[in-house]
Every structure is written in structure tokens, then in C-alpha cells.
Design a protein around this motif. Structure first.
Motif, short mmCIF file in Angstrom:
data_model
loop_
_atom_site.label_atom_id
_atom_site.label_comp_id
_atom_site.label_asym_id
_atom_site.label_seq_id
_atom_site.Cartn_x
_atom_site.Cartn_y
_atom_site.Cartn_z
N TYR A 11 45.53 40.72 25.09
CA TYR A 11 43.58 40.37 25.75
C TYR A 11 44.19 40.50 27.22
O TYR A 11 43.53 41.82 27.46
CB TYR A 11 43.09 39.42 25.51
CG TYR A 11 41.48 39.38 26.40
CD1 TYR A 11 40.57 39.99 26.03
CD2 TYR A 11 41.38 39.04 27.42
CE1 TYR A 11 39.52 40.34 26.33
CE2 TYR A 11 40.10 38.98 28.10
CZ TYR A 11 39.07 39.71 27.50
OH TYR A 11 37.80 40.18 28.01
N LYS A 56 37.05 41.07 33.22
CA LYS A 56 35.81 41.87 33.13
C LYS A 56 34.97 42.76 34.46
O LYS A 56 35.42 43.68 33.78
CB LYS A 56 35.11 41.11 32.44
CG LYS A 56 33.27 41.97 32.16
CD LYS A 56 32.39 40.56 31.66
CE LYS A 56 30.84 41.73 31.42
NZ LYS A 56 30.57 42.60 30.61
N SER A 102 37.28 30.49 31.18
CA SER A 102 35.29 31.39 31.61
C SER A 102 36.14 32.14 32.67
O SER A 102 35.44 33.04 33.00
CB SER A 102 34.90 30.03 31.19
OG SER A 102 34.48 29.45 31.10
N TRP A 158 42.38 36.65 38.41
CA TRP A 158 42.37 36.69 36.73
C TRP A 158 44.09 36.07 36.99
O TRP A 158 43.98 34.98 35.66
CB TRP A 158 42.42 38.74 36.53
CG TRP A 158 43.01 38.56 34.54
CD1 TRP A 158 42.81 38.07 33.93
CD2 TRP A 158 43.77 39.87 34.80
NE1 TRP A 158 43.01 38.27 33.25
CE2 TRP A 158 44.31 39.53 33.70
CE3 TRP A 158 44.55 40.58 35.93
CZ2 TRP A 158 44.38 40.61 32.48
CZ3 TRP A 158 44.87 41.57 35.18
CH2 TRP A 158 45.57 41.96 33.56
N PRO A 186 34.44 41.85 26.63
CA PRO A 186 34.85 40.91 25.97
C PRO A 186 34.87 41.21 24.56
O PRO A 186 36.34 41.18 23.69
CB PRO A 186 34.84 39.85 26.49
CG PRO A 186 34.33 40.24 28.06
CD PRO A 186 33.49 40.86 27.71
N PHE A 209 29.94 30.99 29.14
CA PHE A 209 31.55 30.64 28.68
C PHE A 209 31.36 29.48 28.92
O PHE A 209 31.31 27.94 27.26
CB PHE A 209 32.86 31.38 28.68
CG PHE A 209 32.37 32.60 28.92
CD1 PHE A 209 32.20 33.44 27.27
CD2 PHE A 209 32.35 33.91 30.28
CE1 PHE A 209 32.58 34.60 27.51
CE2 PHE A 209 32.64 34.90 30.15
CZ PHE A 209 32.82 35.88 28.65
N LYS A 243 29.37 34.95 21.42
CA LYS A 243 30.14 34.11 22.34
C LYS A 243 29.82 32.66 21.72
O LYS A 243 30.48 31.57 22.12
CB LYS A 243 29.56 34.44 23.68
CG LYS A 243 30.16 35.61 24.29
CD LYS A 243 29.07 36.21 25.64
CE LYS A 243 29.57 37.46 26.12
NZ LYS A 243 28.71 38.35 27.05
N MET A 278 38.09 35.05 31.75
CA MET A 278 36.94 36.00 31.25
C MET A 278 36.32 36.84 31.57
O MET A 278 35.86 38.17 32.16
CB MET A 278 36.81 35.27 30.07
CG MET A 278 37.24 34.52 28.61
SD MET A 278 38.01 35.98 27.49
CE MET A 278 36.62 36.59 26.90
#
Length: 288
Positions: free
Chosen positions: A249, A177, A170, A208, A261, A143, A18, A173
Motif C-alpha cells: 500500500y 491519503k 487509522s 505517515w 484508499p 476509521f 470502509k 491511512m
């Protein structure tokens, strides 16, 4: 030697990937090959490696009982009994201050960023992880602060579009997750983090999707703003592999396979190829 190896394993070296986010601002800022910037980037990466490792140890020491009931987390050194809880706390007590000392050696600005990172992540470990939305923002901040640290360490100005794109990237992600973890829990029935019980799949999909939409829009605006400065088209071309990588992704997220991730990125060759193409285009916009 074995104890040192177990300790390193408990620091989750795979998640150190990361820290590549620290390099983003210096690379785009055109200073990646400057000797002083390279040294500053190395210091920032080291500081975040130490800080993140300390946070992981604190988290595992606090959650040891819960982790032992989890199908995969029970293999972590603290939960498995390979590293004692006391040893985890002791190592964290060394690593967390060490990260502050390393960052302070470079600049007070980096010290502030690393200190904020540690405060937020320790707050997450101590209770914020059980509060919906707050825990999402806390995870996303990890992040974002890495991306900010690169600019702070190398004195590269961070544009509004960069900050907004990094922020919503960020959140994308973090939301992805949690959505993947929920999908996995529904499919396997395995024990998972308690906060998931306070979310619904539709809500996490909303977070998301919202963050992905804002991310693509602001990244495109950032890419066009770079073109105005560099007078070439590579930053605009980078939008194509960027969006393709995002969509690739998203396939893993929607299948419930993106709970970690860094594991997705390291094992999906097509995603890695798209990432390399994106990085090459973005670098080309600055260095060609």
C-alpha cells in the motif's frame, strides 16, 4: 428511479467498503458466526453506512463551489448538478438521524459511538478540515470508530494493543491519503484541498512513517498476545502478510496514487491477495 440512483451515487457507495472495519473485533473475538453477533454486526454496518452517507452529502453540499473546480470531484452528483444542494441537505437530514435510531435499537453504547462519529465528521465538514493536524485526527477517527463499533455492538472486549494498532493504523491511512494528494497536486498542478497548503511533504511523510512504525509494532504485540490465548501460531504468521500489505500500500501512497484508499484496495490485486492471506491467518488463529 433515476433520482434514486443519483442519490445513491452521491452517498459514495464505494466508500462503504470502509465499514468492513466494523467486522474486525467480532472476527478476532471469535463470535463472527454467532447468530446474535451476526445480527449486531449487520446493524452496526448499516448504522455507519447511513451515517457516512449523510456526512458525504453534507460535505458535498458545503463544498459544491470548490468541487466544481476540481478535476475529479466535479463529477460528483452535487457538483455536477445532477443532485441539487437542497436535495442533498434534505437526504442528509433523514440519513443522519436514521443512523442514530438504528444504532439505538441495538444498544446505547453503539448509539454513543455513532453519535461521536457524526459529531466529529460534521465538525470536519464545517471547518475542522481546514486546520492542520486536527483534520488528520478527524479523518483517522472515522476509521478508528468503525473498529470500536464492532466490539461495542457484539460486546467483544477491546485490548489495549488492538486499540493502539487501530488508532495508528487509522492515522497511517489519513496521513498517507494527504501525502498522496500532495504528490498528485505537485505532479498535475490541479486544485486540491486548501489545508494541503499548510503541510509540507516532509511533515506528512513523518506522520505517515511514524504511524506505520507504531502500527507494525503494536500489531505484532497484539498478534503475540492472541497466541497466548489460542495456543496456535496463526496470529503470529499473520504478521508476514500484514507487513507485506502495508508495504505494498505504501508503494501507491509514495507514488501519489492513494488519494482514495478504497480505490487502491479494490484495484490492486496483489494487495487484495495479501489482505485475504492476512484475514485467513488471523481467522485461523481463532477458529482453527
Amino acid at each position: 428511479m433515476r433520482r434514486a440512483r443519483v442519490l445513491v451515487q452521491a452517498c459514495r457507495p464505494r466508500q462503504w467498503t470502509k465499514n468492513v472495519l466494523v467486522l474486525t473485533a467480532p472476527v478476532v473475538g471469535g463470535v463472527a458466526f454467532d447468530p446474535h453477533a451476526l445480527a449486531a454486526m449487520a446493524v452496526a454496518v448499516l448504522a455507519f453506512t447511513l451515517a457516512a452517507s449523510g456526512v458525504y452529502l453534507v460535505n458535498d453540499a458545503i463544498d459544491v463551489a470548490v468541487d466544481r473546480l476540481h478535476p475529479t470531484k466535479r463529477r460528483r452528483p452535487v457538483a455536477a448538478g445532477a443532485l441539487s444542494v437542497r436535495a442533498a441537505w434534505t437526504a442528509a437530514a433523514v440519513l443522519l438521524p436514521a443512523a442514530l435510531v438504528v444504532s439505538a435499537a441495538l444498544s446505547w453504547q453503539l448509539l454513543v459511538v455513532v453519535a461521536v462519529y457524526e459529531a466529529l465528521q460534521l465538525g470536519y465538514c464545517l471547518g475542522m478540515k481546514n486546520e492542520p493536524v486536527i483534520e488528520l485526527v478527524s479523518v483517522a477517527s472515522g476509521f478508528l470508530l468503525r473498529a470500536i463499533a464492532g466490539g461495542v455492538a457484539t460486546h467483544v472486549p477491546l485490548s489495549q494493543w488492538f486499540l493502539i494498532a487501530a488508532g495508528f493504523g487509522s492515522l497511517f491511512m489519513a496521513g498517507g491519503k494527504r501525502y498522496a494528494e500532495m504528490r498528485s497536486r505537485e505532479a498535475t498542478g490541479a486544485e486540491s484541498r486548501p489545508v494541503l497548503a499548510r503541510y509540507t511533504a516532509s511533515y506528512l511523510r513523518f506522520v505517515w512513517t511514524l504511524s506505520a512504525g507504531v502500527l507494525v509494532t503494536t500489531y505484532a504485540l497484539w498478534a503475540f498476545s492472541i497466541r497466548q490465548v489460542t495456543a496456535n501460531e496463526w496470529s503470529v504468521i499473520s504478521i508476514v502478510p500484514f507487513v507485506m500489505a502495508l508495504l505494498r500500500y505504501a508503494v501507491d501512497v509514495d507514488n501519489g496514487a492513494a488519494g482514495e484508499p478504497e480505490e487502491v484496495v479494490l484495484h490492486d490485486r496483489v494487495l487484495l491477495l495479501l489482505g485475504v492471506a492476512w484475514a485467513a491467518c488471523l481467522s485461523g488463529s481463532v477458529y482453527l
